[in-house]
Design an enzyme around this catalytic site. Structure first.
Site, PDB file in Angstrom:
ATOM      1  N   GLY A 227       0.823  -1.198   0.000  1.00 52.55           N
ATOM      2  CA  GLY A 227       0.000   0.000   0.000  1.00 52.55           C
ATOM      3  C   GLY A 227       0.858   1.249   0.000  1.00 52.55           C
ATOM      4  O   GLY A 227       2.080   1.180   0.200  1.00 52.55           O
ATOM      5  N   LYS A 233       1.189   0.155   7.454  1.00 55.48           N
ATOM      6  CA  LYS A 233       1.674  -1.205   7.195  1.00 55.48           C
ATOM      7  C   LYS A 233       2.635  -1.664   8.291  1.00 55.48           C
ATOM      8  O   LYS A 233       2.493  -2.752   8.845  1.00 55.48           O
ATOM      9  CB  LYS A 233       2.363  -1.255   5.829  1.00 55.48           C
ATOM     10  CG  LYS A 233       1.486  -0.850   4.660  1.00 55.48           C
ATOM     11  CD  LYS A 233       2.219  -0.998   3.345  1.00 55.48           C
ATOM     12  CE  LYS A 233       3.414  -0.088   3.222  1.00 55.48           C
ATOM     13  NZ  LYS A 233       3.060   1.351   3.249  1.00 55.48           N
ATOM     14  N   THR A 234       3.624  -0.824   8.595  1.00 55.95           N
ATOM     15  CA  THR A 234       4.623  -1.200   9.597  1.00 55.95           C
ATOM     16  C   THR A 234       4.004  -1.318  10.979  1.00 55.95           C
ATOM     17  O   THR A 234       4.289  -2.256  11.735  1.00 55.95           O
ATOM     18  CB  THR A 234       5.768  -0.170   9.609  1.00 55.95           C
ATOM     19  OG1 THR A 234       6.322  -0.072   8.293  1.00 55.95           O
ATOM     20  CG2 THR A 234       6.854  -0.578  10.577  1.00 55.95           C
ATOM     21  N   SER A 549      -3.545   2.611 -18.613  1.00 52.42           N
ATOM     22  CA  SER A 549      -4.900   2.905 -18.149  1.00 52.42           C
ATOM     23  C   SER A 549      -5.411   4.276 -18.579  1.00 52.42           C
ATOM     24  O   SER A 549      -6.554   4.627 -18.293  1.00 52.42           O
ATOM     25  CB  SER A 549      -4.974   2.785 -16.626  1.00 52.42           C
ATOM     26  OG  SER A 549      -4.108   3.705 -16.008  1.00 52.42           O
ATOM     27  N   LYS A 592      -7.786   5.660  -7.292  1.00 53.82           N
ATOM     28  CA  LYS A 592      -8.234   6.558  -8.353  1.00 53.82           C
ATOM     29  C   LYS A 592      -9.567   7.210  -8.005  1.00 53.82           C
ATOM     30  O   LYS A 592      -9.773   8.408  -8.256  1.00 53.82           O
ATOM     31  CB  LYS A 592      -8.338   5.784  -9.668  1.00 53.82           C
ATOM     32  CG  LYS A 592      -6.977   5.328 -10.203  1.00 53.82           C
ATOM     33  CD  LYS A 592      -7.103   4.502 -11.465  1.00 53.82           C
ATOM     34  CE  LYS A 592      -5.730   4.077 -11.980  1.00 53.82           C
ATOM     35  NZ  LYS A 592      -5.807   3.276 -13.211  1.00 53.82           N
TER      36      LYS A 592
END
Length: 671
Positions: A227, A233-234, A549, A592
């Site tokens: 992410g 995260k950590t 994209s 997005k």
């Protein structure tokens, strides 16, 4: 007379061993006839201890004195004989001019000869090896090294290397482990306390722990949190360690480019040491910690080896039960270690990625950031800066303004810094101006935090020809990607600017070919590629951009610039396009959509093939946006254009110069 002759013979033998009695002394010895004088002469040459000399003076009988002298001579001859043998052994082992080395060897040889060697140090090492409860292979290796160490000179460099190696083997926690008591309710409370939101991630972690609780030797996949920065995260890894009672180890892998950092060095090298895996396990002293491999996507490569390849064995549950470090040279069981990795992107080698279960952590919505700021960040910064809760007043709308206009990120790290800056400013004002309380509102934010870094007004301006809002995914979250296309009289050149990558350049070429194949339906002169130059530009030219994209956005912008139909400014789009006009799926949908929400976009066009991903999107995002699912480029243009393009009148091809007179391309021209 017999004892006298024996004494003289022994003295001569002693003189030869000692090499310190001169020839003159031996001549003098032969000339002495008086036995008492002879005894006194020999005693002075042999006996140096004053006490023993005094004893000789107290013996009146000459026979007894001779017998006692004979004992002393035999004793001294025995000592000198052993000393000579010791010197011979030592001289074979040492080099010249190594005085200190020689003395140690001599002392060691003396101890060996006397059978009085101090074995305490070796015994202690041997006991430590047995207490370490190593596997049989490792114990045999350690005992073999201990035998080599006994035969080595204590002050030699090889001795220090072997001793360090033995200390490393003894220090490894072969059988020491933390008692893991997994309480799922407690784990869930800790995760909820430390992190707001991330419900699906927390559910997956609880499932993982539930299986660990039931299966002792569970070979479950390694979790990898992927992410943008600042989403937690950590800290998730630290919370998991806290919830299961494991010791926590974190290794930052960013920029690591040497394989030996993971596997260690051969112990024959100068300054060799084990790799970071076994180093940290030795440091915490247990064989079942939680090991967080931070920023695993930032591993580098070097001529010394590829650390990502070295991690393949570490992170494979089928192999890591016998992990061999280059320094240790014997297998160590890593199967009890709980490995968790973090990354900002999937830029991870495929074999390494295959060994991990990828769990995506998307960016936070504005409402989630607001809750995090109110419940976690603001109280923390008030405490860190020494403020009292009653000295600051800030409402939710003001915090939302900070999030919206003073930060631009997927996580909350920058928001944390902004709140810290705000609290510092308030502390200064209170201490210098003696205010009791300061109220912060949206109008005073500029005074505290400086000018706004985000101004979304330009993104919702008037509809323009050739300009479209694309949506991009970056490692720090989503962003709005403006694409501008201008068609000018020329010779069919395609100009592409904005630091575009190879894939995006191919997308432009695909878009132009698609437009050429549909000129009649789009109301475009079919020979536009001969009479027009098309300039495709993506602003913020210093930032590299790549990916497929933006395909439907390129087609829309090019078609708009050629038929002069404005594109709705409150519409953003993302999707890959084929030469047949089919719209393909894309990635990073949540980021997005979050970018579109921040940019006050009302309508978002996404591929119909991404409908499955909408289940992961929070309800507040889907409720705030009009999400249109499309499968062909025709559906895209129908939503994005201000009005439908008109085809040629009576199939008559109209030139570029006749455009305004016929009024086919743009009934309500803006340019």
């Amino acid at each position: 007379e017999a004892i006298k002759r024996e004494v003289i013979g022994k003295f001569k033998e002693l003189s030869e061993l000692r090499n310190r009695v001169s020839d003159e002394m031996l001549i003098l010895l032969n000339k002495i006839d008086n036995i008492e004088q002879l005894i006194d002469f020999i005693i002075t040459q042999v006996v140096s201890d004053i006490v023993i000399r005094q004893e000789f003076l107290g013996i009146e009988s000459l026979k007894k004195r001779l017998n006692r002298l004979l004992i002393e001579l035999n004793k001294e001859i025995g000592v000198l004989t052993v000393e000579k043998r010791i010197q011979g052994r030592v001289k074979q082992q040492i080099e010249k001019n190594q005085k200190e080395y020689y003395l140690h060897e001599q002392a060691k040889a003396i101890q060996q000869e006397l059978g009085d060697e101090d074995l305490n140090d070796w015994e202690i090492l041997s006991q430590k090896i047995k207490k370490a409860k190593m596997p049989k292979e490792a114990e045999l290796k350690a005992m073999g090294e201990l035998k080599k160490l006994k035969l080595m000179p204590p002050m030699s460099s090889d001795s220090a290397i072997v001793r360090s190696y033995l200390d490393h083997l003894i220090g490894l926690p072969w059988c020491k482990s933390t008692k893991v008591n997994i309480d799922l309710n407690k784990a869930e409370k800790i995760l909820n306390k430390d992190h707001y939101g991330l419900d699906k991630i927390k559910d997956r972690i609880i499932e993982f722990l539930a299986v660990q609780k039931r299966v002792n030797n569970n070979k479950s996949p390694i979790l990898c949190f992927v992410g943008p920065p600042g989403v937690g995260k950590t800290s998730l890894g630290e919370s998991i360690a806290k919830s299961v009672g494991r010791k926590y180890i974190r290794i930052a892998l960013g920029g690591l480019h040497d394989e030996s950092e993971i596997r260690g060095h051969r112990k024959t090298y100068v300054g060799s040491m084990p790799g970071k895996i076994l180093q940290n396990i030795t440091r915490v002293g247990v064989n079942n910690p939680l090991f967080l491999l931070d920023e695993i996507d930032k591993l580098g490569t070097h001529h010394r080896g590829d650390p990502a390849s070295a991690l393949l064995e570490v992170l494979d549950p089928e192999q890591n039960h016998s992990f061999v470090d280059n320094y240790t040279e014997t297998p160590f069981d890593l199967s009890q270690v709980m490995f968790i990795a973090t990354a900002n992107s999937l830029n991870i080698p495929s074999p390494l990625k295959d060994r991990m279960e990828i769990i995506f952590l998307s960016g936070y919505t504005e409402q989630e950031k607001l809750k995090i700021a109110e419940q976690y960040l603001l109280p923390k910064q008030i405490k860190n800066t020494g403020l009292k809760p009653n000295e600051i007043s800030i409402d939710s709308e003001t915090i939302l303004s900070i999030i919206r206009f003073h930060t631009m990120e997927a996580g909350v790290r920058e928001l944390d810094r902004k709140l810290n800056k705000l609290c510092r400013k308030i502390v200064k004002l209170i201490d210098t101006n003696k205010f009791k309380k300061i109220t912060v509102n949206s109008e005073s934010l500029i005074e505290f935090l400086g000018p706004e870094i985000n101004n979304f007004n330009f993104k919702i301006n008037e509809n323009k020809v050739g300009r479209v809002n694309g949506l991009a995914w970056t490692e720090v979250g989503g962003d709005i990607l403006h694409i501008e296309v201008v068609s000018i009289i020329g010779k069919g050149n395609i100009i592409r600017t904005g630091k575009l990558g190879d894939v995006m350049l191919e997308s432009i070429q695909t878009a132009i070919s698609l437009v050429r194949s549909r000129t009649e339906a789009l109301g475009i002169d079919e020979r536009f590629y001969e009479t027009n130059d098309i300039h495709v530009h993506v602003p913020e030219a210093a930032t590299p951009k790549d990916g497929p994209s933006a395909g439907i956005a390129m087609v829309t912008a090019i078609a708009s610039s050629l038929n002069h139909i404005p594109i709705k400014s409150d519409v953003a789009m993302t999707g890959e396009v084929t030469l047949y006009g089919d719209v393909l799926a894309i990635g990073g949908l949540k980021e997005k959509l979050l970018a579109a929400l921040r940019g006050k976009i009302k309508t978002v066009i996404i591929p119909k093939r991404n409908i499955k991903d909408l289940e992961e999107i929070p309800v507040e995002i889907k409720g705030a946006l009009n999400i249109v699912l499309v499968s062909t480029i025709d559906e895209v243009l129908e939503v994005a254009f201000e009005y439908k393009p008109k085809q040629f009148v009576n199939n008559k091809k109209v030139s570029i110069d006749d455009r305004k007179s016929v009024n086919v391309y743009n009934p309500n021209p803006l340019i």
